[in-house]
Enzyme design. Structure first.
Site, mmCIF file in Angstrom:
data_model
loop_
_atom_site.group_PDB
_atom_site.id
_atom_site.type_symbol
_atom_site.label_atom_id
_atom_site.label_comp_id
_atom_site.label_asym_id
_atom_site.label_seq_id
_atom_site.Cartn_x
_atom_site.Cartn_y
_atom_site.Cartn_z
ATOM 1 N N THR A 53 -44.423 -67.127 2.704
ATOM 2 C CA THR A 53 -44.158 -68.581 3.587
ATOM 3 C C THR A 53 -44.614 -68.749 4.694
ATOM 4 O OG1 THR A 53 -41.842 -67.952 3.987
ATOM 5 C CG2 THR A 53 -41.913 -68.679 1.868
ATOM 6 N N GLU B 10 -42.903 -70.977 -3.111
ATOM 7 C CA GLU B 10 -41.935 -70.268 -3.689
ATOM 8 C C GLU B 10 -42.045 -70.788 -5.332
ATOM 9 O OE1 GLU B 10 -41.564 -71.337 -0.880
ATOM 10 O OE2 GLU B 10 -39.754 -70.356 0.265
ATOM 11 N N LYS C 267 -29.380 -87.098 11.814
ATOM 12 C CA LYS C 267 -27.966 -87.658 11.229
ATOM 13 C C LYS C 267 -27.529 -88.695 12.371
ATOM 14 C CE LYS C 267 -25.892 -84.140 8.202
ATOM 15 N NZ LYS C 267 -25.330 -82.696 8.242
ATOM 16 N N TRP D 189 -27.981 -90.164 6.698
ATOM 17 C CA TRP D 189 -29.180 -89.366 6.951
ATOM 18 C C TRP D 189 -30.310 -90.626 7.236
ATOM 19 C CZ3 TRP D 189 -28.991 -85.496 2.583
ATOM 20 C CH2 TRP D 189 -28.209 -84.344 2.906
HETATM 21 P P1 ADP Z 1 -45.222 -73.736 4.202
HETATM 22 O O1 ADP Z 1 -45.532 -72.232 4.161
HETATM 23 O O2 ADP Z 1 -46.112 -74.525 4.907
HETATM 24 O O3 ADP Z 1 -43.721 -74.007 4.102
HETATM 25 P P2 ADP Z 1 -45.397 -74.753 1.349
HETATM 26 O O4 ADP Z 1 -46.624 -74.951 0.563
HETATM 27 O O5 ADP Z 1 -44.637 -73.535 0.735
HETATM 28 O O6 ADP Z 1 -46.035 -74.120 2.947
HETATM 29 O O7 ADP Z 1 -44.854 -75.733 1.933
HETATM 30 C C1 ADP Z 1 -43.716 -76.442 0.979
HETATM 31 C C2 ADP Z 1 -43.297 -77.398 1.490
HETATM 32 O O8 ADP Z 1 -44.220 -78.483 1.999
HETATM 33 C C3 ADP Z 1 -42.160 -78.441 0.719
HETATM 34 O O9 ADP Z 1 -41.059 -77.783 0.567
HETATM 35 C C4 ADP Z 1 -42.254 -79.548 1.282
HETATM 36 O O10 ADP Z 1 -41.345 -79.608 2.289
HETATM 37 C C5 ADP Z 1 -43.544 -80.037 1.877
HETATM 38 N N1 ADP Z 1 -44.371 -80.746 0.890
HETATM 39 C C6 ADP Z 1 -45.003 -80.126 -0.209
HETATM 40 N N2 ADP Z 1 -45.616 -81.461 -0.685
HETATM 41 C C7 ADP Z 1 -45.306 -82.486 -0.250
HETATM 42 C C8 ADP Z 1 -45.369 -83.730 -0.272
HETATM 43 N N3 ADP Z 1 -46.202 -84.353 -1.321
HETATM 44 N N4 ADP Z 1 -44.625 -84.729 0.258
HETATM 45 C C9 ADP Z 1 -43.879 -84.312 1.459
HETATM 46 N N5 ADP Z 1 -43.679 -83.010 1.338
HETATM 47 C C10 ADP Z 1 -44.229 -82.037 0.849
#
Ligand code: ADP
Length: 542
Positions: free
Chosen positions: A185, A330, A439, A444
């Site tokens: 991540t 994940e 918040k 929210w």
């Molecule tokens: P990083 O390591 O940058 O967190 P990830 O690809 O694992 O890379 O990131 C996943 C996160 O990206 C998700 O939990 C979400 O918050 C965001 N995300 C993924 N797709 C979308 C989407 N279509 N719209 C908004 N947020 C998104």
């Protein structure tokens, strides 16, 4: 009573094996780092990945060993995925956009024995060499003529390495639970954490991702993954393209509008996928040069929220259907996709757009729920927002080396860290990341919604909304914008534009214009950094 069907393990090697046998003539096209277009077939890719498999075994790489790859989307990187994973070793994709210390941390944490890299990345590794002592050698994805001068020790030329071996090799029948690949991540808070995909999770994810209502990939598809192979398992494309016999177009390192446009047209790409920033560049290029997209049928957008203006531009102006996707490292990584159901076809287009802006419906294999802070399930009414939780055969069960401890709730669901509502159709709408939530007065406010609305204005290139301390409401939204090129828009004009488009009490209390916004290595807004930047900022509303 057990059934009596064959218990054949689900292995990543079966994907390239299948493509080699049944789609041997299908093409894989690459824009090489040197510039020229390279073409070959799945037959070539299969053969060369077996040569690499033998070469790795000769180097002493065995089952469970981690081999890093630090490379753009090219045919050699594709072969490396299969050569490494096929022998039971673990393909560890490394993101070159990480800071040097993060890169050193994850190579060392994963104890990579070798790193396979593009020639352009030697300097990056030279700088952290003393921090990655587990690495025994560096395999450079080049032929002899393109080998760079480097001070890295034990450098091996990829083409020489594989040329020393024939392709007479059978992929071993591994346990399907054996680790196939790993991806960290991005670690916006704390150290990056490793996610270790199994062969089984990759194959099941690929099967489901290829389905018509998800990526819709088949042997008539020409797919261009602009999303890099190092970003969240490359969205599974390098797995389900060979599984379905799709033609692949690999863009190398050039992701600007002109380069992407050239490949889309010359290779007749009909399906492509990337984060919104890539599509912004393409749309700008199309607009500035008065071009259209005659071959492209579908564009998949994910990683960050797709703005309404982007979806509308692709669909209404260029006739390209948008698939809005959500996923994460994940989850192997796809969790939901916004393909409309038949029942929605008669809807007014603006209502369809409302749905397309959501992050899609859950797909088979990923069970979803939303919960309150105490873990109670919340209703799927399209309004109530809560913690988005996931469970399924391609969802992480624990991080590598147990970092972060127990990460599942008592029902086995993983907390994605996203806040979302789900409607009665099963469409997920992300409103925020839990750590970015604003918040105000105990309620929210969705920063994603506000950002999307702001970038709907043609003079706004990018927008981020963060919560700023307010003595009465706890927090109130601050809108931070980057103006489009040559634009002069000011605070009053953008607020006026947003009025009526979002709930009145969500309206930002202030607007600030900046030259650029901070981003993570995967191109997402780095709100943590932005909050630090605006720490102590005093809103005009108190
Ligand atoms: P990083 O390591 O940058 O967190 P990830 O690809 O694992 O890379 O990131 C996943 C996160 O990206 C998700 O939990 C979400 O918050 C965001 N995300 C993924 N797709 C979308 C989407 N279509 N719209 C908004 N947020 C998104």
């Amino acid at each position: 009573m057990f059934g009596q069907m064959q218990d054949v393990p689900l292995l990543v090697s079966s994907l390239i094996d299948y493509a080699e046998k049944f789609h041997s003539e299908q093409e894989i096209v690459t824009r090489t780092l040197q510039g020229p277009i390279h073409r070959y077939t799945y037959a070539d890719a299969g053969r060369r990945s077996r040569q690499l498999a033998k070469a790795l075994i000769a180097l002493g790489v065995g089952e469970g060993d981690r081999v890093g790859t630090l490379a753009w989307n090219t045919y050699r990187h594709f072969e490396a995925w299969y050569g490494i994973t096929g022998i039971g070793a673990v393909t560890h994709t490394l993101n070159p956009r990480l800071f040097a210390e993060q890169l050193a941390y994850i190579i060392h944490h994963a104890e990579n024995r070798f790193v396979i890299l593009d020639p352009t990345f030697t300097g990056m590794l030279e700088g952290i060499l003393d921090q990655i002592p587990t690495v025994e050698g560096f395999i450079i994805l080049a032929d002899r003529a393109d080998m760079p001068a480097t001070s890295l020790p034990n450098v091996i030329c990829y083409e020489d390495l594989i040329a020393a071996h024939d392709a007479d090799y059978q992929w071993p029948q591994l346990d399907e639970r054996a680790a196939a690949a790993m991806c960290y991540t991005s670690g916006t808070t704390g150290n990056p954490k490793g996610v270790l995909y199994t062969n089984r999770s990759c194959v099941l994810h690929a099967l489901s991702a290829a389905l018509p209502d998800v990526m819709g990939c088949g042997s008539r598809t020409t797919i261009m993954p602009v999303v890099p192979l190092f970003h969240a398992n490359g969205w599974g494309i390098a797995h389900f393209a060979p599984m379905t016999g799709a033609k692949m177009v690999l863009p190398g390192k050039e992701m600007d509008g002109a380069s992407i446009y050239q490949l889309l047209n010359e290779e007749k790409v009909n399906l492509t996928a990337a984060v919104p920033t890539v599509w912004l560049m393409l749309l700008r290029h199309l607009q500035e040069n008065d071009l259209d997209l005659p071959y492209l049928e579908r564009v998949v957008i994910g990683g960050s929220a797709a703005p309404r203006s982007m979806i509308e531009a692709f669909e209404a102006k260029y006739g390209v259907t948008v698939g809005h996707i959500w996923g994460m490292t994940e989850i192997n990584p796809i969790g939901s996709m916004g393909t409309p159901k038949a029942s929605m076809e008669g809807m007014d287009y603006q209502d369809q757009l409302d749905l397309k802006m959501k992050q899609g419906r859950g797909m088979w294999g990923v069970d979803l729920k939303i919960t309150d802070d105490d873990g109670n399930r919340l209703p799927w009414d399209g309004e109530t927002a809560g913690h988005l939780m996931v469970r399924g055969p391609w969802v992480v069960s624990e991080y590598y080396k147990g970092e972060g401890g127990q990460i599942l709730d008592e029902e086995g669901f993983f907390d994605t860290g996203d806040i979302a509502n789900i409607d009665s159709y099963g469409y997920v709408q992300l409103t925020d990341r839990a750590k970015d939530v604003i918040k105000s007065g105990g309620e929210w406010i969705s920063s994603i919604d506000l950002e999307n609305t702001a970038v709907g204005h043609p003079e706004i290139a990018e927008a981020a909304v963060i919560g700023i301390y307010h003595p009465k409401w706890d927090e109130r939204p601050l809108l931070v914008c980057v103006r489009a090129k040559d634009a002069t828009i000011g605070k009053d004009a953008i607020l006026e534009f947003m009025t009526g488009k979002v709930a009145k009490w969500w309206m930002p209390d202030d607007v600030v214009f900046v030259e650029e916004l901070p981003h993570t290595a995967t191109g997402k807004l780095q709100k943590l950094k932005l909050r630090e930047q605006f720490k102590g900022y005093k809103l005009p509303t108190y």
